[in-house]
Scaffold this active site. Sequence first.
Site, short mmCIF file in Angstrom:
data_model
loop_
_atom_site.label_atom_id
_atom_site.label_comp_id
_atom_site.label_asym_id
_atom_site.label_seq_id
_atom_site.Cartn_x
_atom_site.Cartn_y
_atom_site.Cartn_z
N THR A 14 15.35 -53.02 -45.57
CA THR A 14 16.39 -52.09 -44.94
C THR A 14 15.68 -50.74 -45.22
O THR A 14 15.97 -49.59 -44.25
CB THR A 14 17.53 -52.42 -45.23
OG1 THR A 14 18.03 -53.62 -44.76
CG2 THR A 14 18.58 -51.39 -44.73
N SER A 56 12.85 -59.32 -46.31
CA SER A 56 12.60 -59.90 -47.47
C SER A 56 12.56 -61.44 -47.53
O SER A 56 12.12 -62.05 -48.39
CB SER A 56 13.15 -59.25 -48.71
OG SER A 56 14.70 -59.49 -48.55
N SER A 57 13.11 -61.91 -46.46
CA SER A 57 13.30 -63.50 -46.38
C SER A 57 11.91 -64.01 -45.87
O SER A 57 11.64 -65.01 -45.81
CB SER A 57 14.44 -63.90 -45.51
OG SER A 57 14.84 -63.01 -44.53
N THR A 88 16.51 -56.21 -49.95
CA THR A 88 17.33 -56.45 -50.93
C THR A 88 17.78 -57.69 -51.15
O THR A 88 18.13 -58.20 -52.08
CB THR A 88 18.53 -55.49 -50.96
OG1 THR A 88 19.47 -55.77 -49.52
CG2 THR A 88 18.36 -54.11 -50.99
N ASP A 89 17.65 -58.55 -49.86
CA ASP A 89 18.22 -59.93 -49.79
C ASP A 89 17.54 -60.78 -50.89
O ASP A 89 18.10 -61.78 -51.57
CB ASP A 89 17.63 -60.54 -48.39
CG ASP A 89 18.71 -60.06 -47.35
OD1 ASP A 89 19.58 -59.11 -47.73
OD2 ASP A 89 18.39 -60.54 -46.34
N1 ASP Z 1 17.68 -57.96 -44.59
C1 ASP Z 1 17.15 -56.86 -45.51
C2 ASP Z 1 15.86 -57.70 -46.30
O1 ASP Z 1 16.19 -58.22 -47.31
C3 ASP Z 1 18.16 -56.37 -46.25
C4 ASP Z 1 17.82 -55.26 -47.05
O2 ASP Z 1 16.73 -54.87 -46.99
O3 ASP Z 1 18.66 -54.77 -47.56
O4 ASP Z 1 15.04 -57.25 -46.05
#
Ligand code: ASP
Length: 340
Positions: A14, A56-57, A88-89
Amino acid sequence: MSEPHVLLLTLGGTIFMTESAGGGHAAPDAEAGRRLAATAVDGLRVTARQLANTSSSDLRPHHWRRVLEEARAAVDDGAVGVVLTHGTDTLEETAFALSRLWDREAPLVITGAMRPASAPGADGPANLRDALIAAADPAARGLGPLVVFDGMLHLADQVTKASSRSVSAFASHPVGPVGMVDDGRVVLLQRPLPRPAPLDLELPDALPRVPALIAGIDEDLALLDHLPTGAIAGLVIAGVGMGHVAPEAMDCIRRLLAAGIPVVVATRIATGGTSEHHYAYPGSEVDLLAAGAVMAGFLPPAQARLLLQLLLAAGVQDVRGAFRDAGPGRTGALPGPGTP
Ligand code: ASP
């Protein structure tokens, strides 16, 4: 004298996303990435290298391998530290994996953002700045990989995503953040325990397959009996309470253990960890330990799964010992009567 060098590696998330017109859905944005990667901190020379720009997934062990290669080369070439931006995920998973593999004194600091770069009050720029400061601060040396988020500094093997929405998204268990970034420097709030020795492992493209299942009422795990032989290399169970399963699940767990498949039991509870000695009834920790399962201590299920995958990939035989070594206060430091 030339300015200290910090390498900035970027994987996306993000922090490098913008919303579509009118504040719609967020997606990776190369331009936002370029802008942020140009973040300047007085007195530091920052060079940036993009490794990926993805959610990040979508990350895989080969991304970690690349991070380690780039980070080691930069530090060996004189960089004082490295920053990695990450969605962050799964940030806590990358942080945990790197905590078992990073073998340099220099800080490797991971950060991200909860709000896209285009959002009002975007938190990415402040997090990135703090991370760069931490990466260059001698006080952060020797602590292993760190996570900097919302002004706080977390040890990579204790950090966990605690909110799916708040900009203060990360917490550390069991004892809270190791420090903070304040007034342009790192302030440590506690003295961390010694780190376990890094694993001697060249990361493969795929780690051994270890599913993580959630225990609960009427969950007998019998589904696992329908898997072809060799389908899984290990199993992690997010147990109830201090790490318990339904009595009916014990048959399947015993069959897996008899087939040489390690079973690690963590807890589905956010804090408190598993026990090795509080309860002795069918499906309790004493029953599980007697059957040959391993208790995960303070490691949450996702981190327990990663540790088991890394241990299996590294050919470590003593899985129970390795989980205990994962950190006093996280696993083996709470021995009690009958603890094997
Ligand atoms: N969906 C995003 C990710 O993990 C969430 C984030 O970066 O906060 O890539």
